[in-house]
Design an enzyme around this catalytic site. Structure first.
Site, PDB file in Angstrom:
ATOM      1  N   ASP A   1       8.947  -2.622  -9.399  1.00 16.33           N
ATOM      2  CA  ASP A   1       8.941  -2.825  -7.954  1.00 16.33           C
ATOM      3  C   ASP A   1      10.305  -2.484  -7.367  1.00 16.33           C
ATOM      4  OD1 ASP A   1       6.350  -3.608  -7.439  1.00 16.33           O
ATOM      5  OD2 ASP A   1       6.735  -5.730  -7.726  1.00 16.33           O
TER       6      ASP A   1
ATOM      7  N   ARG B   1       4.773   4.936  -6.796  1.00 16.82           N
ATOM      8  CA  ARG B   1       4.078   4.207  -5.732  1.00 16.82           C
ATOM      9  C   ARG B   1       4.880   4.351  -4.440  1.00 16.82           C
ATOM     10  NH1 ARG B   1       4.396  -1.836  -6.689  1.00 16.82           N
ATOM     11  NH2 ARG B   1       2.803  -1.450  -8.269  1.00 16.82           N
TER      12      ARG B   1
END
Length: 311
Positions: A137, A187
């Protein structure tokens, strides 16, 4: 509603508000809308239900900005437990994990980056043994260079490790170009942190334009784009760009958060798209919840009502 974003993010740092939220039982209604539970079992059960519906998942054991080595080690242990349980239940083919590096030591003084790399490597090894992978992340802009450096080191042994880039940052289009190579999983999200004007776009229109520019780079590249958006217009644009670049289903995927637009998640999956749902779990759900409220301030009315209701 966009004017509420910064105040909500500031509330995320308030221990007083956190204590109020966590002790008011009615508020749990909105909490469970976004976080399926605090335990490994609850997260895996939620994953199983979504996988049965034809979706994929990525799981995040909540926690960030850890300044305690023991807590960082405990987070690693939690991920290893999760990965073992996913494998035991035969879910790892459609489930991966998302890891915040600040939760595994990145913010520790002096040796934080080294500790985070070692811990992330241990999680990546456990993920590979379970038959799946890890996505790192991305957090606020002060950690971007460190996170990308750790990613580069991890990909030497675990090239399947995914990256996350935030379209709201000025630098992200260039980062997309650097990461749009074969085998690279990226992402792309808009970004959920309150960032200064010096490094990030502030206006929604400018963020959207950046997101589209980044989409064009990733979908024209050789990597595997992971399109994280709930915005119907962005999903439509991404589908059109994928078609324009001859992308077949399975050469990219859509990602959405647990509890947000579940009907759209299933619609896309039924149309043949790969759709992955981001499932957060654990006791440290407060900061995550507040960022979700900041992204969707229309939920604030219900949330505030829940705080003053005893029913």
């Amino acid at each position: 509603m966009s004017l509420l974003r910064q105040p909500i993010l500031l509330l995320a740092k308030s221990d007083k508000v956190k204590n109020l939220v966590s002790t008011m039982p009615v508020s749990s209604g909105i909490v469970t809308s976004y976080v399926p539970g605090e335990t490994t079992g609850s997260a895996v059960d939620a994953s199983a239900g979504l996988i049965d519906d034809g979706l994929h998942v990525t799981l995040d054991f909540l926690g960030e900005d850890t300044l305690d080595r023991a807590q960082a080690d405990a987070t690693v242990a939690a991920y290893k437990e999760l990965l073992a349980e996913l494998a035991r239940r035969g879910l790892s083919g459609r489930a991966e994990v998302s890891v915040k590096l600040s939760a595994v030591g990145q913010a520790l003084p002096d040796e934080g980056e080294k500790v985070a790399l070692e811990n992330a490597r241990e999680i990546c090894r456990a993920a590979r043994n379970a038959g799946t992978t890890v996505t790192l992340d991305m957090e606020d802009h002060t950690t971007t260079d460190s996170t990308l450096e750790i990613l580069r080191n991890l990909r030497k042994d675990f090239p399947e490790t995914g990256a996350v880039l935030q379209a709201m940052l000025h630098r992200t289009e260039a980062d997309c170009r650097s990461l749009a190579y074969e085998g690279s999983r990226v992402r792309l999200c808009k970004g959920a942190y309150h960032e200064p004007e010096s490094v990030a776009f502030q206006d929604k229109v400018d963020i959207d334009k950046s997101y589209v520019r980044c989409l064009k780079v990733l979908l024209a590249g050789q990597g595997y784009p992971m399109i994280a958006s709930h915005d119907p217009r962005m999903i439509q644009i991404a589908s059109a760009l994928a078609s324009r670049h001859g992308r077949n289903h399975g050469t990219y995927e859509f990602q959405m958060l647990y509890g947000i637009r579940p009907e759209e998640q299933r619609r896309l999956a039924e149309a043949g798209e790969t759709v992955r749902v981001y499932i957060p779990y654990g006791q440290e759900w407060y900061g995550y919840l507040m960022r979700r409220l900041a992204e969707r301030p229309q939920n604030l009315t219900f949330f505030l009502r829940s705080l003053v209701s005893k029913k």
